[in-house]
Design an enzyme around this catalytic site. Structure first.
Site, PDB file in Angstrom:
ATOM      1  N   GLY A  46       0.837  -1.196   0.000  1.00  8.00           N
ATOM      2  CA  GLY A  46       0.000   0.000   0.000  1.00  8.00           C
ATOM      3  C   GLY A  46       0.866   1.239   0.000  1.00  8.00           C
ATOM      4  CD  GLN A  51       3.441   5.701   2.974  1.00  7.38           C
ATOM      5  OE1 GLN A  51       2.493   5.207   2.380  1.00  7.38           O
ATOM      6  NE2 GLN A  51       4.415   4.963   3.472  1.00  7.38           N
ATOM      7  CB  CYS A  91       5.461   1.894   7.675  1.00  2.65           C
ATOM      8  SG  CYS A  91       4.959   3.422   6.862  1.00  2.65           S
ATOM      9  CG  LEU A  92       6.819   1.007   1.579  1.00  4.48           C
ATOM     10  CD1 LEU A  92       6.092   1.362   0.283  1.00  4.48           C
ATOM     11  CD2 LEU A  92       7.993   0.072   1.291  1.00  4.48           C
ATOM     12  CG  HIS A 133      -0.317   1.104   7.492  1.00  3.98           C
ATOM     13  ND1 HIS A 133       0.665   0.621   8.329  1.00  3.98           N
ATOM     14  CD2 HIS A 133       0.344   1.884   6.580  1.00  3.98           C
ATOM     15  CE1 HIS A 133       1.843   1.103   7.957  1.00  3.98           C
ATOM     16  NE2 HIS A 133       1.681   1.867   6.895  1.00  3.98           N
ATOM     17  CD  GLU A 134      -1.195   2.358   2.987  1.00  8.21           C
ATOM     18  OE1 GLU A 134      -0.672   3.490   3.055  1.00  8.21           O
ATOM     19  OE2 GLU A 134      -0.525   1.314   3.039  1.00  8.21           O
ATOM     20  CG  HIS A 137       0.607   6.584   5.903  1.00  5.82           C
ATOM     21  ND1 HIS A 137       1.761   7.013   6.528  1.00  5.82           N
ATOM     22  CD2 HIS A 137       0.830   5.282   5.578  1.00  5.82           C
ATOM     23  CE1 HIS A 137       2.627   6.000   6.581  1.00  5.82           C
ATOM     24  NE2 HIS A 137       2.083   4.933   6.027  1.00  5.82           N
TER      25      HIS A 137
HETATM   26  O1  GNR Z   1       4.185  -2.703   2.466  1.00  6.56           O
HETATM   27  C1  GNR Z   1       3.586  -2.586   3.527  1.00  6.56           C
HETATM   28  N1  GNR Z   1       3.307  -3.683   4.264  1.00  6.56           N
HETATM   29  C2  GNR Z   1       2.495  -3.674   5.386  1.00  6.56           C
HETATM   30  C3  GNR Z   1       2.522  -4.797   6.185  1.00  6.56           C
HETATM   31  C4  GNR Z   1       1.724  -4.868   7.305  1.00  6.56           C
HETATM   32  C5  GNR Z   1       0.896  -3.802   7.612  1.00  6.56           C
HETATM   33  C6  GNR Z   1       0.868  -2.676   6.833  1.00  6.56           C
HETATM   34  C7  GNR Z   1       1.655  -2.611   5.699  1.00  6.56           C
HETATM   35  S1  GNR Z   1       1.606  -1.213   4.681  1.00  6.56           S
HETATM   36  C8  GNR Z   1       3.226  -1.239   4.013  1.00  6.56           C
HETATM   37  C9  GNR Z   1       3.377  -0.168   2.956  1.00  6.56           C
HETATM   38  C10 GNR Z   1       3.197   1.196   3.589  1.00  6.56           C
HETATM   39  O2  GNR Z   1       4.005   1.708   4.315  1.00  6.56           O
HETATM   40  N2  GNR Z   1       2.062   1.795   3.365  1.00  6.56           N
HETATM   41  O3  GNR Z   1       1.809   2.971   3.939  1.00  6.56           O
HETATM   42 NI    NI Z   2       2.975   3.026   5.740  1.00  5.79          NI
END
Ligand code: GNR
Ligand code: NI
Length: 170
Positions: A46, A51, A91-92, A133-134, A137
């Site tokens: 995601g 980001q 998270c990236l 999670h997104e 953000h």
């Molecule tokens: O790539 C991603 N893997 C992930 C794994 C477990 C819970 C959430 C994520 S999101 C993350 C990519 C990211 O940072 N999206 O904002």
């Molecule tokens: Ni993230």
């Protein structure tokens, strides 16, 4: 298409709150395509516009095994949720750190698609985690905010050190 630069914690720009997209125009479609390419290149499931330093409520997700099922969500909202489940998150924007986070187990999501039309879907498992999670953000929130202050501080210090080394190497 272009690869965009992903901001990393503790960059303050990750704390800005994104605003609703008013019209799904060519500029938004280009952003969605660039975000998808950036997410695939980074091996993420995601990516939120925040980001890549764009404060618009835009998300791309692909939780499929073969990376052939991209989802484009504009102005996403969680309209129902139930259950609680812990899972390991990464998270990236917080590279190389993985921690357990508690979130709703099932969510119902409403969003606009790439065509500007509203649609709804139910999410469970990784998709449910990812959507929450997104959307966090877009509200300036990171998964590290759910950890203890000590754990968050340790991650912050380690990433700051890495960023200092990267700057001195370039
Ligand atoms: O790539 C991603 N893997 C992930 C794994 C477990 C819970 C959430 C994520 S999101 C993350 C990519 C990211 O940072 N999206 O904002
Ligand atoms: Ni993230």
């Amino acid at each position: 298409m272009s690869i965009l630069t992903i901001l990393e914690f503790p960059d303050e720009r990750l704390r800005k709150k994104a605003t609703d997209v008013v019209s799904v125009d060519e500029k938004i479609k280009k952003l969605l395509e660039d975000m998808l390419e950036t997410m695939y290149e980074s091996k993420g499931v995601g990516l939120a516009a925040t980001q890549v330093n764009v404060q618009k409520r835009v998300i791309v997700i692909d939780v499929s095994e073969d990376k052939t099922a991209p989802m484009f969500l504009i102005n996403p909202e969680i309209i129902a949720k139930d259950g609680v489940k812990e899972s390991e998150e990464g998270c990236l924007s917080v590279p190389s750190f993985y921690e357990t986070v508690k979130r709703a187990e099932h969510v119902r999501v409403k969003a606009l698609g790439k065509d500007g039309k509203p649609f709804e879907f139910e999410a469970t498992e990784l998709l449910a985690v990812c959507v929450q999670h997104e959307i966090d953000h877009l509200d300036g929130k990171l998964f590290v905010d759910y950890l203890s202050p000590l754990k968050r501080q340790r991650i912050k210090s380690k990433l700051e050190k890495i960023h200092r080394q990267e700057r001195s190497n370039s």
